[in-house]
Enzyme design. Sequence first.
Site, PDB file in Angstrom:
ATOM      1  N   ARG A  51     -35.434   6.598  31.523  1.00  0.00           N
ATOM      2  CA  ARG A  51     -35.618   5.884  30.268  1.00  0.00           C
ATOM      3  C   ARG A  51     -36.778   4.889  30.282  1.00  0.00           C
ATOM      4  O   ARG A  51     -37.623   4.896  29.387  1.00  0.00           O
ATOM      5  CB  ARG A  51     -34.364   5.055  29.905  1.00  0.00           C
ATOM      6  N   THR A  52     -36.795   4.014  31.266  1.00  0.00           N
ATOM      7  CA  THR A  52     -37.717   2.876  31.188  1.00  0.00           C
ATOM      8  C   THR A  52     -39.161   3.366  31.242  1.00  0.00           C
ATOM      9  O   THR A  52     -39.993   2.976  30.414  1.00  0.00           O
ATOM     10  CB  THR A  52     -37.417   1.881  32.325  1.00  0.00           C
ATOM     11  N   ARG A 101     -41.818  -1.037  38.160  1.00  0.00           N
ATOM     12  CA  ARG A 101     -40.459  -1.053  38.744  1.00  0.00           C
ATOM     13  C   ARG A 101     -40.597  -0.936  40.252  1.00  0.00           C
ATOM     14  O   ARG A 101     -41.410  -0.162  40.760  1.00  0.00           O
ATOM     15  CB  ARG A 101     -39.627   0.106  38.215  1.00  0.00           C
ATOM     16  N   HIS A 129     -34.160  -7.093  34.750  1.00  0.00           N
ATOM     17  CA  HIS A 129     -34.625  -5.910  34.016  1.00  0.00           C
ATOM     18  C   HIS A 129     -34.816  -6.330  32.555  1.00  0.00           C
ATOM     19  O   HIS A 129     -34.050  -5.942  31.674  1.00  0.00           O
ATOM     20  CB  HIS A 129     -33.586  -4.801  34.145  1.00  0.00           C
TER      21      HIS A 129
HETATM   22  N1   CP Z   1     -31.677   1.823  31.868  1.00  0.00           N
HETATM   23  C1   CP Z   1     -32.576   2.187  32.802  1.00  0.00           C
HETATM   24  O1   CP Z   1     -33.237   1.357  33.402  1.00  0.00           O
HETATM   25  O2   CP Z   1     -32.699   3.545  32.978  1.00  0.00           O
HETATM   26  P1   CP Z   1     -33.738   4.220  33.964  1.00  0.00           P
HETATM   27  O3   CP Z   1     -33.353   3.827  35.364  1.00  0.00           O
HETATM   28  O4   CP Z   1     -33.587   5.705  33.715  1.00  0.00           O
HETATM   29  O5   CP Z   1     -35.107   3.723  33.633  1.00  0.00           O
END
Ligand code: CP
Length: 351
Positions: A51-52, A101, A129
């Site tokens: 997602r991010t 990240r 986050h």
């Molecule tokens: N919510 C979230 O951080 O998802 P991802 O780890 O897929 O980016």
Amino acid sequence: MRSVIDILDLTVEELDGIIATAEDILAHPDAYADKCRRKKLATLFFEPSTRTRMSFEAAMLDLGGSVLSMASAASSSATKGESVADTAKVISQYADVIAMRHPKEGAALVAAKNAEIPVINAGDGGHCHPTQTLADLLTIHRRFGTFDGLTVGFCGDLKYGRTVHSLINALVRYRDVKFVLISPEELKLPDYSKQVILNNGNAFEEVSDLTAAFPALDVLYMTRVQQERFADRAEYERLKDTYILTADKLTGAKENIAILHPLPRVNEISVQVDAHPGAAYFEQVKNGKFMRMALILFVLSHNDGQPVDLLPRWTGTETPSHVCKNPTCITHTEQELAPVLRDGKCVYCEQ
Ligand code: CP
């Protein structure tokens, strides 16, 4: 120049402004289609993400900009030992903004201190986050029209769940928000996060029974037990299915409850719950892209070419002889990085 390490780097007025911009983008996407023409976003992901990373990239593309993507540490020169600081200096020559990240707490702060462009923390270990928090905030705001007076339950892995820590940091700044912390003993909210609640005069209670907590909750924030942060695999296996939300358990909930989860989910929410009107976790995904669009516009509009203007909480006294007790703090792996103490805590990992 502004970087965003934690949601506390944004004032309440700025948060409200970012929410308003995201709402405007939702209503008038074409008006924003060219706002970042000739601008480049670098996504530096040293840890897995769906997602991010993809929502940051979709956000920049929808603003008319371009994306330089590093999807894994394995494909970068980190495998040859390059430091976060050097990486940030290098990427500053190619891009206009970084979303990063990293598995180590404090890595985003190291990047922000060394980059010549704004850095947005896309998750640093179990620490913060902030852009997930932006997605959470817009979702809650669209459901309730306010944050004031809400009772918010956090359930599951409150120890390692960085999205929990960041959302608490945001919500304590609104009026009369109450927190119900639902977790097993081993995964309780860290003291530094509880201190944030206390410092702001908010009420919280710690419980272990999700069903008993339901009637009071306006928002239930479910979390995954963070397998990747456990040193002991057996401990993870023992705790991973402590809470599984099924449709029948929701009978005791308020009619307008909002159920959030940052995703990915493993077992903690049954797929039957997806049909419940309270299920808001896929809305969060959608809202995340619009909030990241608004945040990219915010940091780019604040880039005056000056070094990043960090809040006092990210600065302190260098203590080269000190060793941070947190084994996953960035100070243990970054070349010649001395821990910096503020009020007895490491400013990188806040532990
Ligand atoms: N919510 C979230 O951080 O998802 P991802 O780890 O897929 O980016």
